[in-house]
Design a protein around this motif. Structure first.
Motif, PDB file in Angstrom:
ATOM      1  N   SER A 107       0.819  -1.220   0.000  1.00  0.00           N
ATOM      2  CA  SER A 107       0.000   0.000   0.000  1.00  0.00           C
ATOM      3  C   SER A 107       0.851   1.268   0.000  1.00  0.00           C
ATOM      4  N   GLY A 111      -4.256   2.317  -2.047  1.00  0.00           N
ATOM      5  CA  GLY A 111      -4.649   1.317  -1.050  1.00  0.00           C
ATOM      6  C   GLY A 111      -5.431   0.235  -1.756  1.00  0.00           C
ATOM      7  N   VAL A 137      -4.438  -0.732  -5.966  1.00  0.00           N
ATOM      8  CA  VAL A 137      -2.999  -1.041  -5.916  1.00  0.00           C
ATOM      9  C   VAL A 137      -2.258  -0.525  -7.142  1.00  0.00           C
ATOM     10  N   ARG A 170       0.399  -3.371 -15.100  1.00  0.00           N
ATOM     11  CA  ARG A 170       1.449  -4.024 -15.911  1.00  0.00           C
ATOM     12  C   ARG A 170       2.872  -3.603 -15.579  1.00  0.00           C
ATOM     13  N   ARG A 223      -5.696 -14.143   2.114  1.00  0.00           N
ATOM     14  CA  ARG A 223      -7.036 -13.631   2.416  1.00  0.00           C
ATOM     15  C   ARG A 223      -7.868 -14.675   3.142  1.00  0.00           C
ATOM     16  N   THR A 256      -9.737 -17.585  -6.043  1.00  0.00           N
ATOM     17  CA  THR A 256      -9.819 -16.128  -5.845  1.00  0.00           C
ATOM     18  C   THR A 256     -11.199 -15.726  -5.315  1.00  0.00           C
ATOM     19  N   TYR A 290      -7.951  -4.422   6.078  1.00  0.00           N
ATOM     20  CA  TYR A 290      -6.647  -4.779   5.478  1.00  0.00           C
ATOM     21  C   TYR A 290      -6.719  -6.049   4.619  1.00  0.00           C
ATOM     22  N   ARG A 337     -16.668  -9.560 -10.096  1.00  0.00           N
ATOM     23  CA  ARG A 337     -15.912  -9.719 -11.351  1.00  0.00           C
ATOM     24  C   ARG A 337     -15.725 -11.190 -11.703  1.00  0.00           C
TER      25      ARG A 337
HETATM   26  N1  COS Z   1      -4.179 -13.865  -9.404  1.00  0.00           N
HETATM   27  C1  COS Z   1      -3.405 -13.703 -10.512  1.00  0.00           C
HETATM   28  N2  COS Z   1      -3.525 -12.647 -11.356  1.00  0.00           N
HETATM   29  C2  COS Z   1      -4.478 -11.731 -11.060  1.00  0.00           C
HETATM   30  C3  COS Z   1      -5.328 -11.837  -9.939  1.00  0.00           C
HETATM   31  C4  COS Z   1      -5.154 -12.969  -9.089  1.00  0.00           C
HETATM   32  N3  COS Z   1      -5.910 -13.146  -8.029  1.00  0.00           N
HETATM   33  N4  COS Z   1      -6.155 -10.761  -9.906  1.00  0.00           N
HETATM   34  C5  COS Z   1      -5.859 -10.013 -10.975  1.00  0.00           C
HETATM   35  N5  COS Z   1      -4.852 -10.604 -11.680  1.00  0.00           N
HETATM   36  C6  COS Z   1      -4.265 -10.130 -12.920  1.00  0.00           C
HETATM   37  C7  COS Z   1      -5.349  -9.909 -13.980  1.00  0.00           C
HETATM   38  O1  COS Z   1      -5.623 -11.122 -14.681  1.00  0.00           O
HETATM   39  C8  COS Z   1      -4.725  -8.855 -14.874  1.00  0.00           C
HETATM   40  O2  COS Z   1      -3.821  -9.483 -15.733  1.00  0.00           O
HETATM   41  P1  COS Z   1      -3.725  -9.068 -17.326  1.00  0.00           P
HETATM   42  O3  COS Z   1      -3.342  -7.612 -17.330  1.00  0.00           O
HETATM   43  O4  COS Z   1      -2.669  -9.968 -17.856  1.00  0.00           O
HETATM   44  O5  COS Z   1      -5.102  -9.306 -17.875  1.00  0.00           O
HETATM   45  C9  COS Z   1      -3.919  -7.991 -13.893  1.00  0.00           C
HETATM   46  O6  COS Z   1      -3.662  -8.831 -12.749  1.00  0.00           O
HETATM   47  C10 COS Z   1      -4.663  -6.752 -13.462  1.00  0.00           C
HETATM   48  O7  COS Z   1      -5.909  -7.153 -12.884  1.00  0.00           O
HETATM   49  P2  COS Z   1      -7.164  -6.161 -12.727  1.00  0.00           P
HETATM   50  O8  COS Z   1      -7.401  -5.469 -14.021  1.00  0.00           O
HETATM   51  O9  COS Z   1      -8.265  -6.941 -12.100  1.00  0.00           O
HETATM   52  O10 COS Z   1      -6.594  -5.091 -11.652  1.00  0.00           O
HETATM   53  P3  COS Z   1      -7.249  -3.821 -10.980  1.00  0.00           P
HETATM   54  O11 COS Z   1      -6.252  -2.737 -10.973  1.00  0.00           O
HETATM   55  O12 COS Z   1      -8.590  -3.549 -11.585  1.00  0.00           O
HETATM   56  O13 COS Z   1      -7.391  -4.251  -9.426  1.00  0.00           O
HETATM   57  C11 COS Z   1      -8.365  -5.141  -7.376  1.00  0.00           C
HETATM   58  C12 COS Z   1      -8.198  -5.200  -8.941  1.00  0.00           C
HETATM   59  C13 COS Z   1      -9.178  -3.959  -6.901  1.00  0.00           C
HETATM   60  C14 COS Z   1      -9.089  -6.429  -7.076  1.00  0.00           C
HETATM   61  C15 COS Z   1      -6.947  -5.128  -6.714  1.00  0.00           C
HETATM   62  O14 COS Z   1      -6.318  -3.898  -6.904  1.00  0.00           O
HETATM   63  C16 COS Z   1      -6.998  -5.425  -5.226  1.00  0.00           C
HETATM   64  O15 COS Z   1      -7.060  -6.599  -4.836  1.00  0.00           O
HETATM   65  N6  COS Z   1      -6.953  -4.363  -4.375  1.00  0.00           N
HETATM   66  C17 COS Z   1      -6.873  -4.520  -2.941  1.00  0.00           C
HETATM   67  C18 COS Z   1      -5.463  -4.639  -2.570  1.00  0.00           C
HETATM   68  C19 COS Z   1      -5.219  -5.030  -1.184  1.00  0.00           C
HETATM   69  O16 COS Z   1      -5.615  -6.103  -0.777  1.00  0.00           O
HETATM   70  N7  COS Z   1      -4.529  -4.139  -0.457  1.00  0.00           N
HETATM   71  C20 COS Z   1      -4.141  -4.395   0.870  1.00  0.00           C
HETATM   72  C21 COS Z   1      -2.671  -4.641   0.890  1.00  0.00           C
HETATM   73  S1  COS Z   1      -2.130  -5.777   2.059  1.00  0.00           S
HETATM   74  S2  COS Z   1      -2.585  -4.999   3.765  1.00  0.00           S
END
Ligand code: COS
Length: 398
Positions: A134, A139, A142, A187, A249, A320, A369, A382
């Motif tokens: 983060s 947050g 990401v 990316r 998670r 997931t 978190y 999704r």
């Molecule tokens: N495993 C493997 N790959 C994954 C994945 C997973 N669980 N989730 C997403 N991806 C991949 C996608 O397939 C995509 O790949 P391509 O670009 O090759 O298609 C890429 O990662 C981006 O995915 P996406 O477009 O879904 O990303 P977003 O930016 O829309 O974010 C969320 C999605 C909101 C779900 C993500 O940012 C998230 O989990 N946020 C919370 C973060 C978190 O937990 N923070 C706390 C930190 S620890 S205290």
């Protein structure tokens, strides 16, 4: 702590032995401690990592080839450990969880040399791990992160801030995610292992929260990290982070379950002994309704948690969606269960020194978190749409 759920078909004999052995050890060794000062809390956290390491419990956070207890990271074992530790001592659960989350990306994506260098010390409780994802402006989103890692040949040079970093300030190393290119969104992100003593890495600020544990904002200023410390290919860091979170998670759900079970046991004991209006509290139907809702919330959370863990471990199907359902349900349910326990205790429920009072503070952060409840809903929505698209595509091509 009740163990009836260990008879569920999700578990094998080693899981049952683990839960029973750890349960007995924790009942003798651990207890919830209230509001230590920041320094005392840091010391207690370090001591807990060492104590859990000495007793062999941290071995469940690492695969067998690197000093771990089981062949591969086993979600059911991780969940059972967290559920049991959370029942007895929130900080012990935190200490274990961070060893797993902080080293998980090394297990999943690290080179053989990195695994050999870091994982055995994590498993033994001799090295404290942390996960730095983060940022002040990234947050839930990401992919909006700004911390940069620029290659200068043998090294990447990191500049930026990471915040809400558990174990920040006491960790021996951090798994750090940073932007290595301007490619849009997810990316351009890569993952690195950064030693806590690396010049250019400092603690910018310590953060105090309602349930105290080591937490900090980190500053990276010209911080040189060896190129060999890259986790997975350049540009694949976002996926490494998501795969790590997919495992941990479900274990957050398990920790919430442990807190909820403890609150329920405290409430049951209180209801059976507290006298009012010539009866025990338990004699009133209103109390029985509260206890019924608590028991049902706990079982619903437990079923989703161990379903997600089993799905990852046994059929090894992408979990997931199931992990998100487990975290969402278990943390929200635990908040409700603990709130009801506080209500049953009346004034004593909000008094310092009462376990339900500390659980009330302890549970709150778990809904935020490792993906806030809103993010879990986003993930579930999704994934459901993705599955629907896949199955209609299959029908069209059939
Ligand atoms: N495993 C493997 N790959 C994954 C994945 C997973 N669980 N989730 C997403 N991806 C991949 C996608 O397939 C995509 O790949 P391509 O670009 O090759 O298609 C890429 O990662 C981006 O995915 P996406 O477009 O879904 O990303 P977003 O930016 O829309 O974010 C969320 C999605 C909101 C779900 C993500 O940012 C998230 O989990 N946020 C919370 C973060 C978190 O937990 N923070 C706390 C930190 S620890 S205290």
């Amino acid at each position: 702590m009740q163990r009836a759920h260990l008879d569920w078909p999700f578990f094998d004999a080693p899981h049952r032995a683990l839960a029973e052995g750890l349960g007995d050890w924790a009942a003798k060794t651990l207890h919830h401690v209230d509001d230590a000062s920041r320094d005392a809390n840091d010391t207690r956290c370090r001591d807990l990592v060492a104590k859990l390491g000495d007793a062999g419990w941290v071995r469940y956070a690492v695969p067998a080839a690197y000093g771990g207890a089981m062949e591969e990271l086993d979600s059911r074992a991780l969940c059972l450990v967290r559920e049991t530790l959370a029942y007895h001592d929130g900080l012990a659960d935190f200490a274990f969880a961070m060893q797993g989350l902080g080293s998980g990306a090394i297990t999943l994506a690290g080179s053989e040399a990195l695994k050999q260098a870091y994982l055995p010390r994590v498993a033994a409780g001799k090295s404290i791990a942390a996960f730095a994802l983060s940022e002040p402006d990234a947050g839930s989103d990401v992919a909006a992160m700004k911390t940069r890692a620029v290659s200068d040949g043998d090294h990447f040079v990191l500049d930026g801030y990471k915040t809400w970093i558990s174990n920040g300030g006491i960790a021996d190393f951090y798994t750090v995610f940073a932007r290595t290119s301007d490619e849009p969104g997810a990316r351009g992100i890569s993952a690195f292992v950064v030693d806590g003593e690396t010049p250019g890495l400092t603690v910018a600020d310590r953060i105090d929260v309602i349930a105290p544990h080591p937490l900090a904002t980190l500053r990276f200023e010209g911080c040189h990290v060896p190129a060999t410390h890259l986790l997975g290919p350049v540009g694949q860091g976002f996926k490494v982070a998501m795969r790590t979170l997919d495992i941990f998670r479900a274990s957050v759900a398990a920790a919430a379950l442990g807190f909820a079970r403890r609150a329920f046991d405290e409430a049951l004991a209180h209801a059976r002994h507290r006298r009012m209006f010539g009866h025990t509290l338990a004699d009133f139907q209103l109390t029985q309704v509260a206890l019924a809702d608590m028991a049902t919330d706990i079982d619903a959370a437990a079923l989703l948690t161990y379903r997600a863990a089993w799905q990852r471990d046994v059929p090894k199907i992408n979990a997931t969606r199931e992990a998100a359902m487990a975290k969402l349900t278990a943390t929200e349910n635990a908040q409700r269960v603990i709130d009801r326990a506080v209500q049953l205790f009346g004034g004593a429920g909000v008094a310092k020194g009462n376990i339900v009072e500390s659980l009330y503070r302890e549970i709150r952060a778990l809904r935020i978190y490792e993906g806030a409840s809103e993010v879990q809903r986003l993930v579930i929505g999704r994934e459901s749409l993705k599955n629907a698209a896949l199955s209609s595509g299959e029908r069209r091509t059939a």
